[in-house]
Motif scaffolding. Structure first.
Motif, PDB file in Angstrom:
ATOM      1  N   PRO A  14      -6.391   3.767  -5.213  1.00 39.80           N
ATOM      2  CA  PRO A  14      -7.051   2.807  -6.102  1.00 39.80           C
ATOM      3  C   PRO A  14      -6.799   1.413  -5.554  1.00 39.80           C
ATOM      4  CG  PRO A  14      -5.027   3.581  -7.089  1.00 39.80           C
ATOM      5  CD  PRO A  14      -5.159   4.287  -5.783  1.00 39.80           C
ATOM      6  N   VAL A  15      -7.739   0.916  -4.778  1.00 39.20           N
ATOM      7  CA  VAL A  15      -7.514  -0.352  -4.099  1.00 39.20           C
ATOM      8  C   VAL A  15      -7.295  -1.476  -5.096  1.00 39.20           C
ATOM      9  CG1 VAL A  15      -8.420  -1.925  -2.349  1.00 39.20           C
ATOM     10  CG2 VAL A  15      -8.877   0.491  -2.179  1.00 39.20           C
ATOM     11  N   GLU A  16      -7.926  -1.341  -6.279  1.00 38.64           N
ATOM     12  CA  GLU A  16      -7.721  -2.378  -7.303  1.00 38.64           C
ATOM     13  C   GLU A  16      -6.242  -2.489  -7.629  1.00 38.64           C
ATOM     14  OE1 GLU A  16     -11.880  -0.853  -8.281  1.00 38.64           O
ATOM     15  OE2 GLU A  16      -9.942   0.129  -7.969  1.00 38.64           O
ATOM     16  N   GLU A  17      -5.609  -1.299  -7.762  1.00 37.78           N
ATOM     17  CA  GLU A  17      -4.202  -1.320  -8.135  1.00 37.78           C
ATOM     18  C   GLU A  17      -3.364  -2.002  -7.076  1.00 37.78           C
ATOM     19  OE1 GLU A  17      -2.477   2.467  -9.304  1.00 37.78           O
ATOM     20  OE2 GLU A  17      -0.507   1.497  -9.170  1.00 37.78           O
ATOM     21  N   LEU A  18      -3.653  -1.669  -5.820  1.00 38.70           N
ATOM     22  CA  LEU A  18      -2.842  -2.253  -4.774  1.00 38.70           C
ATOM     23  C   LEU A  18      -3.088  -3.742  -4.672  1.00 38.70           C
ATOM     24  CD1 LEU A  18      -3.760  -3.181  -1.657  1.00 38.70           C
ATOM     25  CD2 LEU A  18      -4.729  -0.929  -1.674  1.00 38.70           C
TER      26      LEU A  18
ATOM     27  N   GLN B  24       0.821  -1.207   0.000  1.00 42.22           N
ATOM     28  CA  GLN B  24       0.000   0.000   0.000  1.00 42.22           C
ATOM     29  C   GLN B  24       0.856   1.258   0.000  1.00 42.22           C
ATOM     30  OE1 GLN B  24      -3.579   0.816   1.770  1.00 42.22           O
ATOM     31  NE2 GLN B  24      -4.315  -1.284   1.981  1.00 42.22           N
ATOM     32  N   VAL B  25       1.917   1.247   0.814  1.00 43.99           N
ATOM     33  CA  VAL B  25       2.774   2.432   0.884  1.00 43.99           C
ATOM     34  C   VAL B  25       3.490   2.629  -0.444  1.00 43.99           C
ATOM     35  CG1 VAL B  25       4.736   3.510   2.058  1.00 43.99           C
ATOM     36  CG2 VAL B  25       3.067   2.235   3.370  1.00 43.99           C
ATOM     37  N   ASP B  26       3.913   1.527  -1.047  1.00 41.85           N
ATOM     38  CA  ASP B  26       4.561   1.576  -2.361  1.00 41.85           C
ATOM     39  C   ASP B  26       3.667   2.272  -3.390  1.00 41.85           C
ATOM     40  OD1 ASP B  26       6.512  -1.177  -3.745  1.00 41.85           O
ATOM     41  OD2 ASP B  26       6.981   0.928  -3.344  1.00 41.85           O
TER      42      ASP B  26
ATOM     43  N   THR C 278       2.562   9.817  -5.262  1.00 40.17           N
ATOM     44  CA  THR C 278       2.906  11.104  -4.649  1.00 40.17           C
ATOM     45  C   THR C 278       4.374  11.458  -4.840  1.00 40.17           C
ATOM     46  OG1 THR C 278       3.228   9.928  -2.559  1.00 40.17           O
ATOM     47  CG2 THR C 278       1.094  10.991  -2.896  1.00 40.17           C
ATOM     48  N   GLN C 279       5.021  10.789  -5.801  1.00 38.41           N
ATOM     49  CA  GLN C 279       6.439  11.056  -6.095  1.00 38.41           C
ATOM     50  C   GLN C 279       7.329  10.950  -4.862  1.00 38.41           C
ATOM     51  OE1 GLN C 279       4.221  13.644  -7.682  1.00 38.41           O
ATOM     52  NE2 GLN C 279       4.098  11.971  -9.183  1.00 38.41           N
ATOM     53  N   GLN C 280       7.129   9.891  -4.104  1.00 38.50           N
ATOM     54  CA  GLN C 280       8.003   9.636  -2.962  1.00 38.50           C
ATOM     55  C   GLN C 280       8.630   8.259  -3.160  1.00 38.50           C
ATOM     56  OE1 GLN C 280       6.448  11.167   1.056  1.00 38.50           O
ATOM     57  NE2 GLN C 280       4.585  10.614  -0.028  1.00 38.50           N
ATOM     58  N   ARG C 281       9.690   7.982  -2.404  1.00 35.79           N
ATOM     59  CA  ARG C 281      10.305   6.661  -2.448  1.00 35.79           C
ATOM     60  C   ARG C 281      10.460   6.163  -1.015  1.00 35.79           C
ATOM     61  NH1 ARG C 281      15.709   7.049  -3.608  1.00 35.79           N
ATOM     62  NH2 ARG C 281      15.743   9.148  -2.738  1.00 35.79           N
ATOM     63  N   ILE C 282      10.418   4.842  -0.844  1.00 32.62           N
ATOM     64  CA  ILE C 282      10.708   4.266   0.466  1.00 32.62           C
ATOM     65  C   ILE C 282      12.218   4.175   0.586  1.00 32.62           C
ATOM     66  CG2 ILE C 282      10.445   2.270   1.979  1.00 32.62           C
ATOM     67  CD1 ILE C 282       7.865   1.600   0.524  1.00 32.62           C
ATOM     68  N   VAL C 283      12.782   4.886   1.559  1.00 35.40           N
ATOM     69  CA  VAL C 283      14.241   4.892   1.677  1.00 35.40           C
ATOM     70  C   VAL C 283      14.738   4.302   2.989  1.00 35.40           C
ATOM     71  CG1 VAL C 283      14.558   6.867   0.151  1.00 35.40           C
ATOM     72  CG2 VAL C 283      14.253   7.247   2.600  1.00 35.40           C
TER      73      VAL C 283
ATOM     74  N   LYS D 285      14.810  -5.917   2.445  1.00 36.96           N
ATOM     75  CA  LYS D 285      13.868  -5.820   1.330  1.00 36.96           C
ATOM     76  C   LYS D 285      13.881  -4.411   0.738  1.00 36.96           C
ATOM     77  CE  LYS D 285       9.894  -8.352   0.077  1.00 36.96           C
ATOM     78  NZ  LYS D 285       8.834  -7.631  -0.587  1.00 36.96           N
ATOM     79  N   ILE D 286      13.904  -3.406   1.630  1.00 39.60           N
ATOM     80  CA  ILE D 286      13.912  -2.020   1.168  1.00 39.60           C
ATOM     81  C   ILE D 286      15.207  -1.722   0.424  1.00 39.60           C
ATOM     82  CG2 ILE D 286      13.931   0.384   1.946  1.00 39.60           C
ATOM     83  CD1 ILE D 286      12.093  -0.533   4.258  1.00 39.60           C
ATOM     84  N   ALA D 287      16.318  -2.263   0.954  1.00 40.27           N
ATOM     85  CA  ALA D 287      17.614  -2.022   0.332  1.00 40.27           C
ATOM     86  C   ALA D 287      17.691  -2.602  -1.079  1.00 40.27           C
ATOM     87  CB  ALA D 287      18.726  -2.602   1.205  1.00 40.27           C
ATOM     88  N   GLU D 288      16.870  -3.606  -1.373  1.00 46.13           N
ATOM     89  CA  GLU D 288      16.846  -4.170  -2.722  1.00 46.13           C
ATOM     90  C   GLU D 288      16.455  -3.114  -3.748  1.00 46.13           C
ATOM     91  OE1 GLU D 288      14.236  -7.581  -2.918  1.00 46.13           O
ATOM     92  OE2 GLU D 288      15.377  -8.623  -1.346  1.00 46.13           O
ATOM     93  N   GLN D 289      15.535  -2.219  -3.321  1.00 46.43           N
ATOM     94  CA  GLN D 289      15.061  -1.193  -4.255  1.00 46.43           C
ATOM     95  C   GLN D 289      15.784   0.138  -4.081  1.00 46.43           C
ATOM     96  OE1 GLN D 289      12.669  -1.961  -6.436  1.00 46.43           O
ATOM     97  NE2 GLN D 289      12.369  -3.997  -5.580  1.00 46.43           N
ATOM     98  N   CYS D 290      16.480   0.287  -2.963  1.00 46.68           N
ATOM     99  CA  CYS D 290      17.079   1.590  -2.662  1.00 46.68           C
ATOM    100  C   CYS D 290      18.427   1.350  -2.024  1.00 46.68           C
ATOM    101  CB  CYS D 290      16.160   2.353  -1.698  1.00 46.68           C
ATOM    102  SG  CYS D 290      16.910   3.814  -0.976  1.00 46.68           S
ATOM    103  N   ASN D 291      19.502   1.594  -2.789  1.00 45.83           N
ATOM    104  CA  ASN D 291      20.789   1.146  -2.245  1.00 45.83           C
ATOM    105  C   ASN D 291      21.366   2.028  -1.154  1.00 45.83           C
ATOM    106  OD1 ASN D 291      21.608   3.217  -3.842  1.00 45.83           O
ATOM    107  ND2 ASN D 291      22.616   1.929  -5.376  1.00 45.83           N
ATOM    108  N   ASN D 292      20.746   3.186  -0.873  1.00 47.45           N
ATOM    109  CA  ASN D 292      21.200   4.003   0.254  1.00 47.45           C
ATOM    110  C   ASN D 292      20.314   3.837   1.472  1.00 47.45           C
ATOM    111  OD1 ASN D 292      23.221   5.084  -1.144  1.00 47.45           O
ATOM    112  ND2 ASN D 292      22.342   7.129  -1.378  1.00 47.45           N
ATOM    113  N   ALA D 293      19.541   2.763   1.474  1.00 43.31           N
ATOM    114  CA  ALA D 293      18.514   2.616   2.512  1.00 43.31           C
ATOM    115  C   ALA D 293      19.104   2.713   3.916  1.00 43.31           C
ATOM    116  CB  ALA D 293      17.801   1.281   2.346  1.00 43.31           C
TER     117      ALA D 293
END
Lengths: 205, 282
Positions: free
Chosen positions: B273-277, A65-67, A73-78, A102-110
């Motif tokens: 969009p719950v469908e997307e998630l 969900q956060v992803d 919203t143009q944010q990244r999980i860091v 898991k987070i570090a897999e997508q963000c190498n400065n995690a």
């Protein structure tokens, strides 16, 4: 390694999350609205759980969900933060390491941030946090001098004010959202309160 | 004056409700209880003693040792030599992190009364507070051999096992709880979460069954609904299942998706969009 900047908004919400559930271990995700590369600017955080941290389903759900929200919203999980229920031990638990990996897999400065519950007394002078970064495959302690919290005194003051006024109960974590899905885990209301309390000169919010 | 009486009875009734529901809203209890004790003690009659106990425990939770001490002294005066009051004194020592002294206090209770379950459980709480999980688990297991019907203890043990990532044993504890509380949707849902975490096709199928059971018992349980969606989706996606099983699980997942969408449509807050998630997490 690299520098990490922690915004007032991210710190205050993390801190309040720990205060809201003093008897539980709590965790959450650290977000950035800045582009990748250079200093890691943690501009916001999403509080996740205060129960059953090691169990998979809700964590997976929350991460997804956060992803999705971040993409919109143009944010990244860091990064990831955790505060242990047992304040005498603030070392990362296996589940903290797993999620951080898991987070570090997508963000190498995690970054992996542990809140030091033992240092959260009302008159603490330094941020009660310990940060780890990934070197090779292990999470190692970051050099304190690479961690920046602009306007620390003001940030601490804002956190205290919200605690005193009882407004910390406005904070919604993902667990609370699942108990009542009308509650907003992106915490728009609390964000607005924090913005109100920050001075206009504060460029963090 | 009438207003004051109404306020007083409201406060007293609030405290009683929180007692009965075993609520740990300590700040509120301290707020209401302190005022009640300070301003209305004479009107409380015999209720005052149980209120002193309730407020004392809440005060410990809020680091209000001053208030806790006051309550404790009143109770000691009224009930000299009481085991129940001794236990409260022990809890205060725990709150002050004087664990050895607290332990001695509980040991003295157990010497007079070896079946005193409260004292035994406090000793286990001390181990937990000190981070001695392995010992806490061992002691709690021994306790449960004797007091096999203690639900609170079974649940505490399941939590300790989950924190140690010993999911098999956590599942066992939750099975005990489900057996004795077949209508409790929370136990079903927690069991399902543990099974899901253990992973593997068999456990996933069990988790799906128990998420479904939790929903049957309480169709408002969102964790169970999401859990049903996720477990069914994973099973359907597994290369090890035959076409029939796959088809059934696709159906379960679709049903869950529908229910989730309906639930979120009503809220209008998180405009996600719950469908997307849902697509993403499959």
């Amino acid at each position: 390694m690299g520098e990490v900047e922690l915004s007032c908004l991210a710190y205050v919400k993390m801190y309040l999350h720990g205060c809201l559930f003093p008897r539980c271990s709590v965790n959450g995700l650290l977000l950035s609205s800045s582009p990748a590369g250079g200093t890691v600017c943690v501009t916001d955080c999403v509080p996740l759980l205060h129960s059953h941290l090691p169990l998979a389903p809700i964590t997976q759900l929350a991460l997804t969900q956060v992803d999705v929200w971040c993409a919109q919203t143009q944010q990244r999980i860091v990064g990831y933060y955790q505060a242990n229920a047992c304040v005498s031990d603030n070392s990362p638990t296996p589940c903290a390491l797993k999620i951080a990996d898991k987070i570090a897999e997508q963000c190498n400065n995690a970054v992996l941030l542990m809140i030091d519950g033992g240092k959260m007394s009302p008159d603490y002078r330094v941020p009660p946090i310990v940060m780890y970064e990934r070197k090779d495959t292990r999470w190692t302690l970051k050099d304190k001098h690479t961690i920046m919290l602009r306007q620390w005194e003001e940030t601490r003051e804002i956190a205290s004010q919200l605690l005193d006024s009882g407004d910390h109960s406005l904070l919604v974590d993902f667990d609370s959202h699942l108990d009542d899905i009308t509650r907003d885990w992106t915490n728009q209301k609390l964000n607005a309160k924090i913005a109100e309390l920050s001075s206009p000169a504060n460029g963090n919010v | 004056v009438n207003v004051l009486i109404i306020v007083f009875t409201e406060m007293r009734d609030k405290l009683r409700k929180w007692r009965e529901d075993n609520h740990r809203n300590s700040e509120q209890i301290v707020d209401v209880g302190e005022e009640l004790i300070n301003e209305h003690a004479s009107k409380l009659g015999d209720d005052i003693w149980i209120i002193y106990e309730q407020v004392m425990i809440a005060a410990l939770d809020c680091s209000r040792d001053d208030l806790a001490w006051t309550c404790l002294q009143e109770l000691k005066k009224q009930f000299p030599g009481s085991q129940r009051v001794k236990r409260l004194a022990g809890m205060r020592l725990e709150a002050l992190e004087k664990y050895e002294d607290a332990s001695k206090q509980y040991d003295s209770i157990l010497q007079d009364d070896p079946t005193n379950t409260a004292a035994r459980k406090r000793k286990i709480s001390i181990l937990k507070a000190q981070g001695k999980s392995a010992e806490a688990i061992r002691e709690l297991n021994e306790y449960l051999e004797q007091f096999v019907g203690d639900q609170e203890a079974w649940h505490e043990l399941s939590e300790l096992y989950i924190n140690e990532h010993d999911y098999g044993k956590a599942a066992f504890c939750l099975e005990e709880l489900m057996m004795t509380n077949p209508h409790n949707h929370l136990y079903c849902e927690q069991y399902a979460e543990v099974k899901y975490t253990q992973g593997g096709l068999e456990n996933l199928e069990l988790s799906r069954k128990y998420f479904a059971q939790a929903l049957k018992l309480n169709n408002g349980n969102m964790r169970a609904l999401f859990g049903l969606y996720m477990s069914a989706s994973h099973i359907a996606a597994s290369p090890k299942v035959n076409a029939t099983v796959k088809k059934a699980n696709v159906k379960y997942a679709a049903w869950a998706t529908n229910q989730i969408n309906r639930a979120y449509q009503v809220t209008k807050t998180n405009q996600l969009p719950v469908e997307e998630l849902l697509l993403r997490s499959s």
